[in-house]
Design a protein around this motif. Structure first.
Motif, PDB file in Angstrom:
ATOM      1  N   ASN A 161      63.407 -16.349  -7.090  1.00 17.31           N
ATOM      2  CA  ASN A 161      63.400 -17.174  -5.876  1.00 17.31           C
ATOM      3  C   ASN A 161      64.459 -18.280  -5.910  1.00 17.31           C
ATOM      4  O   ASN A 161      64.610 -19.020  -4.944  1.00 17.31           O
ATOM      5  CB  ASN A 161      62.018 -17.800  -5.660  1.00 17.31           C
ATOM      6  CG  ASN A 161      60.993 -16.799  -5.155  1.00 17.31           C
ATOM      7  OD1 ASN A 161      61.279 -15.616  -5.023  1.00 17.31           O
ATOM      8  ND2 ASN A 161      59.795 -17.264  -4.864  1.00 17.31           N
ATOM      9  N   GLY A 162      65.150 -18.392  -7.040  1.00 21.17           N
ATOM     10  CA  GLY A 162      66.206 -19.402  -7.134  1.00 21.17           C
ATOM     11  C   GLY A 162      65.715 -20.788  -7.464  1.00 21.17           C
ATOM     12  O   GLY A 162      66.456 -21.773  -7.323  1.00 21.17           O
ATOM     13  N   TYR A 163      64.460 -20.916  -7.916  1.00 22.46           N
ATOM     14  CA  TYR A 163      63.904 -22.220  -8.241  1.00 22.46           C
ATOM     15  C   TYR A 163      64.376 -22.690  -9.620  1.00 22.46           C
ATOM     16  O   TYR A 163      64.860 -21.899 -10.423  1.00 22.46           O
ATOM     17  CB  TYR A 163      62.374 -22.187  -8.202  1.00 22.46           C
ATOM     18  CG  TYR A 163      61.802 -21.738  -6.880  1.00 22.46           C
ATOM     19  CD1 TYR A 163      62.422 -22.058  -5.670  1.00 22.46           C
ATOM     20  CD2 TYR A 163      60.626 -20.981  -6.833  1.00 22.46           C
ATOM     21  CE1 TYR A 163      61.887 -21.631  -4.454  1.00 22.46           C
ATOM     22  CE2 TYR A 163      60.085 -20.561  -5.624  1.00 22.46           C
ATOM     23  CZ  TYR A 163      60.722 -20.884  -4.448  1.00 22.46           C
ATOM     24  OH  TYR A 163      60.199 -20.463  -3.246  1.00 22.46           O
TER      25      TYR A 163
ATOM     26  N   ILE B  33      62.500 -17.463 -11.112  1.00 23.17           N
ATOM     27  CA  ILE B  33      63.951 -17.254 -11.234  1.00 23.17           C
ATOM     28  C   ILE B  33      64.487 -16.467 -10.040  1.00 23.17           C
ATOM     29  O   ILE B  33      65.521 -16.813  -9.460  1.00 23.17           O
ATOM     30  CB  ILE B  33      64.278 -16.539 -12.562  1.00 23.17           C
ATOM     31  CG1 ILE B  33      63.944 -17.451 -13.746  1.00 23.17           C
ATOM     32  CG2 ILE B  33      65.752 -16.130 -12.604  1.00 23.17           C
ATOM     33  CD1 ILE B  33      64.022 -16.756 -15.094  1.00 23.17           C
TER      34      ILE B  33
ATOM     35  N   THR C 174      74.397 -28.189 -12.745  1.00 26.84           N
ATOM     36  CA  THR C 174      73.206 -27.661 -12.068  1.00 26.84           C
ATOM     37  C   THR C 174      72.324 -28.788 -11.551  1.00 26.84           C
ATOM     38  O   THR C 174      71.870 -28.763 -10.397  1.00 26.84           O
ATOM     39  CB  THR C 174      72.394 -26.777 -13.040  1.00 26.84           C
ATOM     40  OG1 THR C 174      73.141 -25.595 -13.321  1.00 26.84           O
ATOM     41  CG2 THR C 174      71.053 -26.382 -12.436  1.00 26.84           C
TER      42      THR C 174
ATOM     43  N   PHE D 268      71.531 -29.727  -7.644  1.00 27.31           N
ATOM     44  CA  PHE D 268      70.153 -29.589  -7.156  1.00 27.31           C
ATOM     45  C   PHE D 268      69.657 -30.865  -6.478  1.00 27.31           C
ATOM     46  O   PHE D 268      69.063 -30.823  -5.402  1.00 27.31           O
ATOM     47  CB  PHE D 268      69.224 -29.200  -8.314  1.00 27.31           C
ATOM     48  CG  PHE D 268      67.781 -29.067  -7.916  1.00 27.31           C
ATOM     49  CD1 PHE D 268      67.348 -27.984  -7.164  1.00 27.31           C
ATOM     50  CD2 PHE D 268      66.853 -30.022  -8.289  1.00 27.31           C
ATOM     51  CE1 PHE D 268      66.024 -27.850  -6.781  1.00 27.31           C
ATOM     52  CE2 PHE D 268      65.515 -29.906  -7.917  1.00 27.31           C
ATOM     53  CZ  PHE D 268      65.109 -28.801  -7.170  1.00 27.31           C
TER      54      PHE D 268
ATOM     55  N   THR E 133      72.341 -21.833 -14.176  1.00 23.79           N
ATOM     56  CA  THR E 133      72.348 -22.304 -12.783  1.00 23.79           C
ATOM     57  C   THR E 133      70.963 -22.735 -12.307  1.00 23.79           C
ATOM     58  O   THR E 133      70.814 -23.267 -11.211  1.00 23.79           O
ATOM     59  CB  THR E 133      72.864 -21.199 -11.844  1.00 23.79           C
ATOM     60  OG1 THR E 133      72.116 -19.994 -12.084  1.00 23.79           O
ATOM     61  CG2 THR E 133      74.334 -20.948 -12.052  1.00 23.79           C
ATOM     62  N   GLN E 134      69.933 -22.495 -13.149  1.00 28.15           N
ATOM     63  CA  GLN E 134      68.562 -22.873 -12.781  1.00 28.15           C
ATOM     64  C   GLN E 134      67.869 -23.669 -13.884  1.00 28.15           C
ATOM     65  O   GLN E 134      66.650 -23.827 -13.863  1.00 28.15           O
ATOM     66  CB  GLN E 134      67.743 -21.617 -12.459  1.00 28.15           C
ATOM     67  CG  GLN E 134      68.203 -20.917 -11.180  1.00 28.15           C
ATOM     68  CD  GLN E 134      67.559 -19.554 -10.986  1.00 28.15           C
ATOM     69  OE1 GLN E 134      68.177 -18.518 -11.228  1.00 28.15           O
ATOM     70  NE2 GLN E 134      66.316 -19.552 -10.553  1.00 28.15           N
TER      71      GLN E 134
ATOM     72  N   SER F 160      63.732 -23.717  -0.640  1.00 24.21           N
ATOM     73  CA  SER F 160      64.708 -23.156  -1.576  1.00 24.21           C
ATOM     74  C   SER F 160      64.945 -24.064  -2.780  1.00 24.21           C
ATOM     75  O   SER F 160      65.366 -23.592  -3.835  1.00 24.21           O
ATOM     76  CB  SER F 160      66.039 -22.902  -0.860  1.00 24.21           C
ATOM     77  OG  SER F 160      66.547 -24.122  -0.337  1.00 24.21           O
ATOM     78  N   LYS F 161      64.657 -25.371  -2.617  1.00 23.14           N
ATOM     79  CA  LYS F 161      64.942 -26.321  -3.701  1.00 23.14           C
ATOM     80  C   LYS F 161      63.639 -26.803  -4.338  1.00 23.14           C
ATOM     81  O   LYS F 161      63.044 -27.792  -3.893  1.00 23.14           O
ATOM     82  CB  LYS F 161      65.764 -27.502  -3.177  1.00 23.14           C
ATOM     83  CG  LYS F 161      67.120 -27.081  -2.599  1.00 23.14           C
ATOM     84  CD  LYS F 161      67.986 -28.263  -2.239  1.00 23.14           C
ATOM     85  CE  LYS F 161      68.651 -28.842  -3.457  1.00 23.14           C
ATOM     86  NZ  LYS F 161      69.649 -29.895  -3.115  1.00 23.14           N
TER      87      LYS F 161
END
Length: 258
Positions: free
Chosen positions: A174-176, A172, A251, A255, A200-201, A154-155
């Motif tokens: 996938n939250g990367y 985006i 952010t 992360f 946020t990304q 996820s990170k």
């Protein structure tokens, strides 16, 4: 106004020693609270660890840069062992990925072997729940995304990403993370990318000592350059500079857990 920034990707060990000293000495005056020092190979990984012990603002990442010959079995084993030994101390795995530019020069490069190496690092990221800093541009990004999904990562940070909007949309979704260099101040493709990536990304980086053009031409690549990046991002996104600083800092801090 808070001007705090974090350099999300820098090769601190590749600077001349006097430049390393200068950069570290000037972090506070430039409101740089941390720099994520990524590695190129085993010797580089050891050096980043050493630098991080000298200065706690240096956040070490261990990896093997893909734009070079494959590591020997011995070196690869040493790097993976280094990760195991320092996992609780590391900020990330990286820089790792696939050799896009090397393939342009050497079309016969066996990508499958590089994928095998990358997979070993992805497994370490999954095992220790560490962020992974990726060199994966153009069509390589889709291959890497598939591998990250396979291991439920996820990170992930796609540093200095280049590629079409379809792959960017997948990253985006996938939250990367996407991190941009000072090129954002003058290159339209990077500016187009920033428009699409939510705060946020989105992170900023230097990828120093890589040099830049325009207002940065013939200058030592320094974390202070990210202030100009933030001002450009604020303009691109139509927000105040204060908001851009606040959102990107938040952010990046979240992360990397720093």
């Amino acid at each position: 106004m808070s001007r705090r920034i974090i350099d999300a990707h820098i090769h601190l060990d590749m600077y001349e020693e006097e430049d390393q000293i200068q950069i570290l000495r000037e972090l506070d005056v430039n409101d740089v609270t941390a720099i994520v020092a990524v590695s190129n190979n085993f010797a580089s990984s050891v050096k980043q660890l050493e630098l991080s012990k000298i200065d706690r603002r240096v956040k070490p990442a261990i990896g093997y840069h893909p734009e070079q010959a494959l590591p020997s079995e011995i070196e690869l084993s040493e790097i993976l062992q280094l990760i195991d030994e320092h996992a609780s101390y590391l900020t990330a795995i990286g820089e790792v990925g696939l050799p896009y530019y090397l393939r342009q020069k050497q079309p016969n490069v066996d990508v499958a072997l590089y994928k095998n190496v990358l997979e070993l690092f992805v497994r370490k990221a999954a095992k220790y729940n560490l962020p992974i800093a990726l060199h994966a541009v153009y069509e390589d990004a889709a291959i890497v995304c598939e591998m990250l999904e396979q291991y439920s990562i996820s990170k992930a940070q796609f540093h200095w990403f280049k590629g079409d909007d379809i792959i960017l949309e997948q990253i985006i979704a996938n939250g990367y993370m996407i991190s941009v260099t000072p090129e954002v101040t003058y290159r339209e493709k990077i500016q187009h990318l920033v428009k699409q990536v939510p705060f946020t990304q989105l992170m900023v980086e230097t990828d120093g000592p890589w040099p830049f053009d325009h207002s940065f031409k013939d200058k030592l690549t320094h974390p202070s350059m990210m202030h100009e990046s933030i001002h450009s991002i604020a303009k691109i996104k139509g927000v105040t500079v204060d908001e851009a600083y606040r959102e990107i800092y938040k952010t990046t801090q979240r992360f990397f857990c720093i």
